[in-house]
Structure formats: structure tokens, C-alpha cells
Enzyme design. Sequence first.
Site, PDB file in Angstrom:
ATOM      1  N   ARG A   1       0.819  -1.222   0.000  1.00 16.96           N
ATOM      2  CA  ARG A   1       0.000   0.000   0.000  1.00 16.96           C
ATOM      3  C   ARG A   1       0.849   1.268   0.000  1.00 16.96           C
ATOM      4  O   ARG A   1       0.360   2.348  -0.346  1.00 16.96           O
ATOM      5  CB  ARG A   1      -0.952   0.005   1.194  1.00 16.96           C
ATOM      6  CG  ARG A   1      -0.296   0.151   2.541  1.00 16.96           C
ATOM      7  CD  ARG A   1      -1.329   0.215   3.664  1.00 16.96           C
ATOM      8  NE  ARG A   1      -0.703   0.340   4.975  1.00 16.96           N
ATOM      9  CZ  ARG A   1      -0.306  -0.676   5.715  1.00 16.96           C
ATOM     10  NH1 ARG A   1      -0.481  -1.922   5.266  1.00 16.96           N
ATOM     11  NH2 ARG A   1       0.262  -0.491   6.889  1.00 16.96           N
TER      12      ARG A   1
ATOM     13  N   CYS B   1      13.223  -0.546  22.542  1.00 18.73           N
ATOM     14  CA  CYS B   1      13.603   0.842  22.802  1.00 18.73           C
ATOM     15  C   CYS B   1      13.793   1.140  24.288  1.00 18.73           C
ATOM     16  O   CYS B   1      14.528   2.075  24.642  1.00 18.73           O
ATOM     17  CB  CYS B   1      12.581   1.793  22.191  1.00 18.73           C
ATOM     18  SG  CYS B   1      10.863   1.396  22.527  1.00 18.73           S
TER      19      CYS B   1
ATOM     20  N   HIS C   1      11.747   7.959  25.959  1.00 14.11           N
ATOM     21  CA  HIS C   1      11.590   7.072  27.104  1.00 14.11           C
ATOM     22  C   HIS C   1      12.487   7.530  28.250  1.00 14.11           C
ATOM     23  O   HIS C   1      13.580   8.078  28.027  1.00 14.11           O
ATOM     24  CB  HIS C   1      12.002   5.648  26.748  1.00 14.11           C
ATOM     25  CG  HIS C   1      11.020   4.920  25.901  1.00 14.11           C
ATOM     26  ND1 HIS C   1       9.737   5.346  25.674  1.00 14.11           N
ATOM     27  CD2 HIS C   1      11.148   3.734  25.222  1.00 14.11           C
ATOM     28  CE1 HIS C   1       9.111   4.476  24.902  1.00 14.11           C
ATOM     29  NE2 HIS C   1       9.948   3.493  24.608  1.00 14.11           N
TER      30      HIS C   1
END
Length: 358
Positions: A46, A139, A264
Site C-alpha cells: 500500500r 527501545c 523514554h
Amino acid sequence: MTGTRSAPAPALAVVGATGAVGSVVLRILSQRADVWGDIRLIASPRSAGRVLAVRGRETEVLALNEDAFDGLGTGDVVLFLTPAGVSAQWAPAVTARGAVAVDQSAAFRDDPDVPVVVPEVNGHAVRVRPRGIVAGPDCVTATMIAAVGALHADYGLVDLAVSSYQAASAAGRAGTEALRRQLSLVAGTSLGEQPGDVRRVVGDDTGPFAAPLALNVVPWSGELREGGWSSHELAVRSQTRRILDLPELPIAVTCVQVPVLEGHSLTVRARFEREVDAGQARKTLETAPGVVLVDDPAAGEFPTPVDAAGTDPAWVGRVRASLDDNRSLEFFVCADNLRKGAALNATQISELIAGEFA
């Protein structure tokens, strides 16, 4: 004098180039030394046909299929920034051609024949890859591991307890969009003062989060595992052990989602083999690769995720000796979860591999 290569520069293919981490990788590739020959961009069908800029060149995105990897072979690198199922399907197809797969998903992180690598800590491990695959950590682990690894090298880590404060963008664009939508619903109101009022306004659509994130924190990230642990908490435990080569290291982890868009943060309590002095620990952190120390609370200087957003390092502060144990150290660390926590680490791994064939 400009050096010459004995062979053409390796090619790099970025699978998932149109995603949140992929867009950061493209920026990083344009900012770092150019070690690549052909750079091709690949994404789901897509997204095929889109044109993206990389290193100043307009590049058309290819659909993910066998044809997208034509011409790749020994010395070339394919970087997967895709869900685990996609990586599990396509990484073996890449290695069968002789190229190396660098995967940022969870697909191979528990495979003993696939090293989990953070270049600042265990870059040497990239060379031992029986399956031709190298994994990057999640992460959260990537945010703290350069600091923890440097301290381990000096003092010998024996126990670790961490709590994470995770940004919405770790859930991709869906996470960022969900938080922005929720913030727009609560902005300028007096919500958050009565039981259930935020939930009523946000509604049942909390996006990828287990509860409303605006005006809230959510002590859950991942899927339920035995004993009440979440999959993300167990992943941080497993990956930290692998990266530090400490398979029996006791680690306690609590993962918390917070209403931060990017960056984070973690609180860390690390216990070592011998007594640790906070001043000496600061000197270790000051010289640690990939780490910047910002630690002067008296002047109001300590890292926050909004300061870390868009930057490369892990930012460390609030370094202090434990009040109850002279072998323990406590500190705060934050980093851009899309950049330091994923895109940069994956790019650095890819560059290490390219260096083997230079």
C-alpha cells in the site's frame, strides 16, 4: 588523499521505510558518513510508489516481495523496521541470498544464534551471527543499556531494578495519534479530579494503550505473561542479560506508559560487586560512549524526555549512592525512543557490518 575501496560499497535496503522508525532512519542516513552504495526503500504494497528523500536523492518505495531484494548478496545489509511476523518471514529469504539481516523487531531476540547488539556495549558480537541475522534491542532496553553497560565494565553488575516511563510514540503513529486525540479532549477542562471522568470523555477507544493516557499513567505495556508480568517487562530482562552477557543477572522491571510523545525515561537502581562512589560513577558516565551526563540538581539541571527528543545520546542525571547499600547506585536516564531506542542503534549495527566488507 581519498581512500579507495577494494570492492563496491555495500547496498542497504530499508524495509519499513515509511513507518515511524523508518522516517527517522532516513534522516540519520542523511546525517552520518556515507558508507553505502545503493540504498533502496521497501514497504508494504500500500506504500509502494511513494517517493522519499534519502541522502538528497528522491527514491521510489518498492513493494515488499522477492523482487525487492534482487541483486542483493554478500556484503549487503537489509534493515528490517517491521512487525515481528514480517521480519520472521522475510529475514531468512534475505540471508539465503548472502546478505545480512538487521532486525529491529522481537522476532529473533531470544534466538541464541542471533546476537542482540548495542554497538556502544557489545559491538564485537555483531561478527558472530550463525544465522546471518543481528537483532537490535527494544527501545526501553536501548535507552538505559549504554549507561548500565559502562558502569558494569567498571564495577561488575550483580543486580538491577528499573522502572520505565514510556513515550506514546513507541506504539508507532497509532500511539502518537491516540495521545494527541486524548489531549485535545481533556485540554482546558477540569477533568482528572473525579473518579472515571477522564475515561468517560476519552471513551472506549484508548488506542494501543490499556487505559486513557492523557492526564494519566498506565502501568502496563505488552501482553500478559505468567505471574502477572508483561511481555515487555520480560523482554527488557532477557535482552539486558544477553547484551551484558550476564545470563543469571537478577533484574526487576516495571513498565509504565506516560503521556509523553517522544522520549523514554527510566529510573535505575544498580548493585555492583564492590562499593561504588557516586563521584567516580559520574566520571565513568561522562566518558561512556553514547551517554551524556547532565547532573546538577542544585542548578535545576537534569535530563528530561522533551530535552532528549531528536538527539542521539542517552541522557543521565540524578546520580546518587543508595542510602542503604554502599554497593548500589541510583540514577535517571532518558533518550529519544525512536532515534536512540531504535533507528540509530539499527543504523550503527548496519554500519559495523558494512565495515567488515569495506
